[in-house]
Enzyme design. Structure first.
Site, PDB file in Angstrom:
ATOM      1  N   HIS A  98      76.652  49.807  75.695  1.00  0.00           N
ATOM      2  CA  HIS A  98      77.137  48.440  75.906  1.00  0.00           C
ATOM      3  C   HIS A  98      77.335  48.169  77.404  1.00  0.00           C
ATOM      4  CE1 HIS A  98      79.561  44.781  74.809  1.00  0.00           C
ATOM      5  NE2 HIS A  98      80.131  45.053  75.976  1.00  0.00           N
ATOM      6  N   GLU A  99      78.093  49.025  78.065  1.00  0.00           N
ATOM      7  CA  GLU A  99      78.359  48.810  79.491  1.00  0.00           C
ATOM      8  C   GLU A  99      77.063  48.973  80.290  1.00  0.00           C
ATOM      9  OE1 GLU A  99      81.092  47.479  80.149  1.00  0.00           O
ATOM     10  OE2 GLU A  99      82.153  47.977  78.294  1.00  0.00           O
ATOM     11  N   GLU A 113      77.250  38.893  78.186  1.00  0.00           N
ATOM     12  CA  GLU A 113      77.542  39.633  76.955  1.00  0.00           C
ATOM     13  C   GLU A 113      76.275  39.798  76.100  1.00  0.00           C
ATOM     14  OE1 GLU A 113      80.530  40.790  76.997  1.00  0.00           O
ATOM     15  OE2 GLU A 113      80.741  41.677  75.002  1.00  0.00           O
ATOM     16  N   HIS A 143      75.382  45.670  80.536  1.00  0.00           N
ATOM     17  CA  HIS A 143      75.979  44.852  81.609  1.00  0.00           C
ATOM     18  C   HIS A 143      75.489  45.328  82.987  1.00  0.00           C
ATOM     19  CE1 HIS A 143      78.797  42.343  79.433  1.00  0.00           C
ATOM     20  NE2 HIS A 143      79.442  43.359  78.886  1.00  0.00           N
TER      21      HIS A 143
END
Lengths: 499, 499
Positions: free
Chosen positions: A264-265, A294, A268
């Site tokens: 997830h990170e 997001e 980003h």
């Protein structure tokens, strides 16, 4: 000021603001990741000082003069126009909020956060209620000062999702909600015994090895222009254009959190690393919105990271690092990481129920800021909606309406971005599959390069040249449509749960 | 401004300068210890911006007004007087240096460092020579602007060792030099076969375990108000009053560097952790000089850390962590870490020869800034002094006069502090032994608490209330006397080398 002077002033001001912004990021990252516990008090003072300096730069009256000088200028380039727009937006918003209100809000959110924490610990909403009321009242006042068209909630949305409106969300969220509720219903009915993670102690070193392997495959450069560290709550931060760091979390009893936090990170981080940094002088090297940012993290976490194709490539490698998983088949592992269960807490929700948590908050926030629901009525309303959409009721308000920090900090209007990220991601993926017909085969081969390049070209390198709505339309040829996300989920979960 | 306004202004200005100073420390620490390689370019810009901001605060003309308002004020407290003195000193110095000269010096040192590096790599002094000349010329110009009494070198000394003069150093250094040369001569004549470290690979984790154990014993709080990390060149830095961090270095082939780097930096760190932080508003929470700071690190590194008593307590623990040392007796280990050999490089020198390296630099710098020696003559002069005091001649200038970064950065007048640190430390220790008669027994028992408290009370908590000379006199009852250091060395090494 003439045109050139005005543009140069704005560029110089932006450059200085970016230096201070980078400084604040460094100082905060250190605070979160490295600083010893006793450093906090003085560090808070230092951060307060830096924030004030930043605020002074952002509200410098010469910005107003420069904007004035450029207001009737018609011969600006696209980049120059964007520079002016970015300043105009925040400067004029800032100018409309009286300093006294700003101060009151700062005090109210500071108290709000403090009493939210206390109330959550003691499972006692009464402790938080008066402070929440004050925050909401002041936030409404602020929205009134800034002004809005249509619903007052539009003023809140504008801070996080530029151009997004209640009218638009009311077009998008109801079919999304109904579709998700229907899907969840099918899943719950089809549910049988489900496989489980093996038990064991999964040491940090091996989890880190796995995380770095996945981040490598994604194309996140954590070696020369990033870092991976560990914190309680994972996050991504840019300390500079070539210094984009993520954190993740390793729980010794389970590898799942580290995997999906990292991926997830990582999503980003890839975005921030591939911004159009050469356009930094115009402030274009940023995402157009929270939701678009997001979309990248949730795309990698869910659409890629929880897909069977992805694990066809990486599960054998995971099993090498964790022989504990030799006994679990690929298919069972896939089912484990895609388990759907209605749960009370947003941050722990699965891919299907997650957006329902968000929609509940959206529906409540709308009522909240239009004065249609009082702080006294919030718990009952919250619980009623959880029962209605998810079929469960929180045993207490700490697992109910007090679970998130957002409201205590006056972050109202933020939640929708989380769900929009899912929708943007699915719609991008739909287009990506057209542009890269064998994308599934590539994922199965563990090769994410073309996906990386597609996102880089279509999303990352566009910075904030376009609003979220414009970007979606440019990339996919049509406005945001929640059906892509629903189709994706229905196809995926009907296979997993056999209906 | 009236008295109160002026004092309040100075306090506020100092507070802000400290916020920015802390910020710069955080940003630099991150750069040295954490930042990915590609972060450097942008980070340098950020640091340039922050430094400029700091310089602006330090040269704010309102400081001049406040000082003016307080100039005839006689009813100031001791702390207020110190506040005024601290500002006066740096403000007036700054004001006397024309901006153009400041700029020239910045450019010259930037080029100087660059060409020093290149020249050192290529072992070619000719590459560095013209840039060194420019730095020296500008540094002399700056000294002329600032002004001085007596020898021009006094202007340089004042930046690092407040109140120290050539006249004083010429009283102290010659007997020190002669005493050290005589001692070295005795040692070299008595030298026989010496014991060696065992060979092996000493992994980082165990070296860290050992370092932390020693730092614990010293009383350095690296857990709640500090950190220990690894860098090529070890250092100590204060990011805030309760955030004092050190770095050390672990070489897998030898444990010696990690031990003494850790203990050395630990000495600095204890000092910073125990400053009178409650007097920060007056700027009193700082060391009176570089030399006094160095006295603390070198005291722990050498007087404590290389003593037989210390290793009586800690060698068994070291042997537990490193069974490789089971074959080495305590006495042999003690001789290994106290081996004396004339060597070319200051930073690698032992306790006996170290100050000779410094005195050579002091003697050369005096000639350098008074124009008595040209850059052309430096290498020959350097080599001649090394031959005279240490009996060795550098094979090239990279191991000779180009070994240190200092001159390229215009850090002239800094070196004496290193030797003064040794002298201060030995004189403090002489007094400490009177005040704590059984100090040796305490060290042998591994208990450094009373030593810690003695230094805390007598040195650390005094901050910069006194000049170095005043502090030495207050603590030991007499002016700085190099004989204590010489006595300490003679006693120690006559036992080791049996003469």
């Amino acid at each position: 000021m003439n045109k050139e002077e005005a543009l140069n002033f704005l560029k110089e001001q932006l450059k200085t603001m970016n230096y201070l912004g980078s400084t604040l990021s460094i100082v905060s990252w250190d605070m979160e990741v490295m600083a010893p516990s006793q450093a906090i008090d003085y560090r808070s003072e230092v951060m307060g000082y830096l924030s004030t300096q930043y605020h002074q730069l952002a509200t410098d009256s010469r910005i107003g003069e420069a904007l004035e000088a450029l207001s009737s200028e018609i011969s600006l380039t696209q980049h120059e126009t964007k520079l002016v727009e970015n300043f105009k937006d925040s400067y004029e918003k800032n100018k409309k909020i009286p300093e006294s209100l700003q101060r009151e809000l700062t005090i109210a959110t500071s108290k709000g956060s403090q009493y939210w924490k206390k109330a959550k610990e003691k499972q006692n909403y009464e402790i938080f209620k008066p402070y929440l009321k004050q925050v909401i009242d002041l936030a409404i006042k602020q929205a009134e000062c800034v002004g809005y068209e249509g619903h007052i909630y539009n003023a809140f949305l504008d801070d996080f999702e530029k151009g997004m409106t209640v009218e638009e969300l009311d077009r998008i969220f109801p079919p999304l909600r109904d579709g998700l509720v229907a899907l969840l219903d099918k899943i719950m009915k089809a549910k049988q015994d489900e496989p489980h993670h093996p038990e064991g102690e999964f040491d940090k070193d091996r989890q880190e090895q796995l995380s770095l392997m996945l981040l490598d495959a994604m194309g996140y450069d954590y070696k020369e222009s990033g870092r991976v560290d560990e914190t309680e709550h994972p996050f991504t931060t840019s300390l500079g254009p070539k210094d984009v760091r993520i954190t993740t979390h390793y729980y010794e009893e389970s590898i799942e959190s580290a995997i999906f936090s990292s991926v997830h990170e990582g999503g980003h981080a890839i975005y921030d690393q591939n911004m159009p940094h050469q356009l930094a002088e115009y402030g274009i090297d940023e995402a157009p919105s929270m939701g678009i940012h997001e979309s990248q993290s949730r795309f990698y976490e869910n659409i890629i990271g929880r897909s069977l194709s992805f694990w066809r490539a990486f599960y054998p490698k995971l099993q090498k690092i964790f022989p504990e998983y030799q006994e679990i088949s690929l298919e069972d592992f896939y089912r484990i990481v895609n388990k759907v269960t209605p749960s009370l807490v947003r941050t722990e929700a699965d891919e299907v129920t997650y957006s329902l948590h968000v929609i509940i908050r959206y529906e409540i926030e709308k009522l909240m800021v239009s004065g249609a629901v009082s702080v006294d009525e919030l718990p009952a309303l919250w619980n009623q909606k959880y029962e209605e959409y998810l079929g469960i009721t929180p045993p207490n308000d700490s697992e109910g309406l007090m679970q998130d920090v957002h409201w205590s900090e006056a972050l109202i209007g933020y939640f929708p971005s989380y769900a929009l990220g899912n929708l943007y991601g699915a719609q991008f993926y739909h287009q990506m599959k057209k542009d890269i017909p064998n994308v599934t085969e590539q994922i199965e081969a563990g090769d994410l390069t073309e996906i990386f390049n597609w996102l880089k070209t279509n999303v990352h390198e566009q910075g904030n040249l376009y609003t979220p709505a414009e970007l979606v339309e440019r990339v996919t040829g049509e406005p945001l449509n929640p059906q892509y996300f629903l189709d994706y989920l229905n196809e995926k979960y009907s296979r997993i749960y056999h209906f």
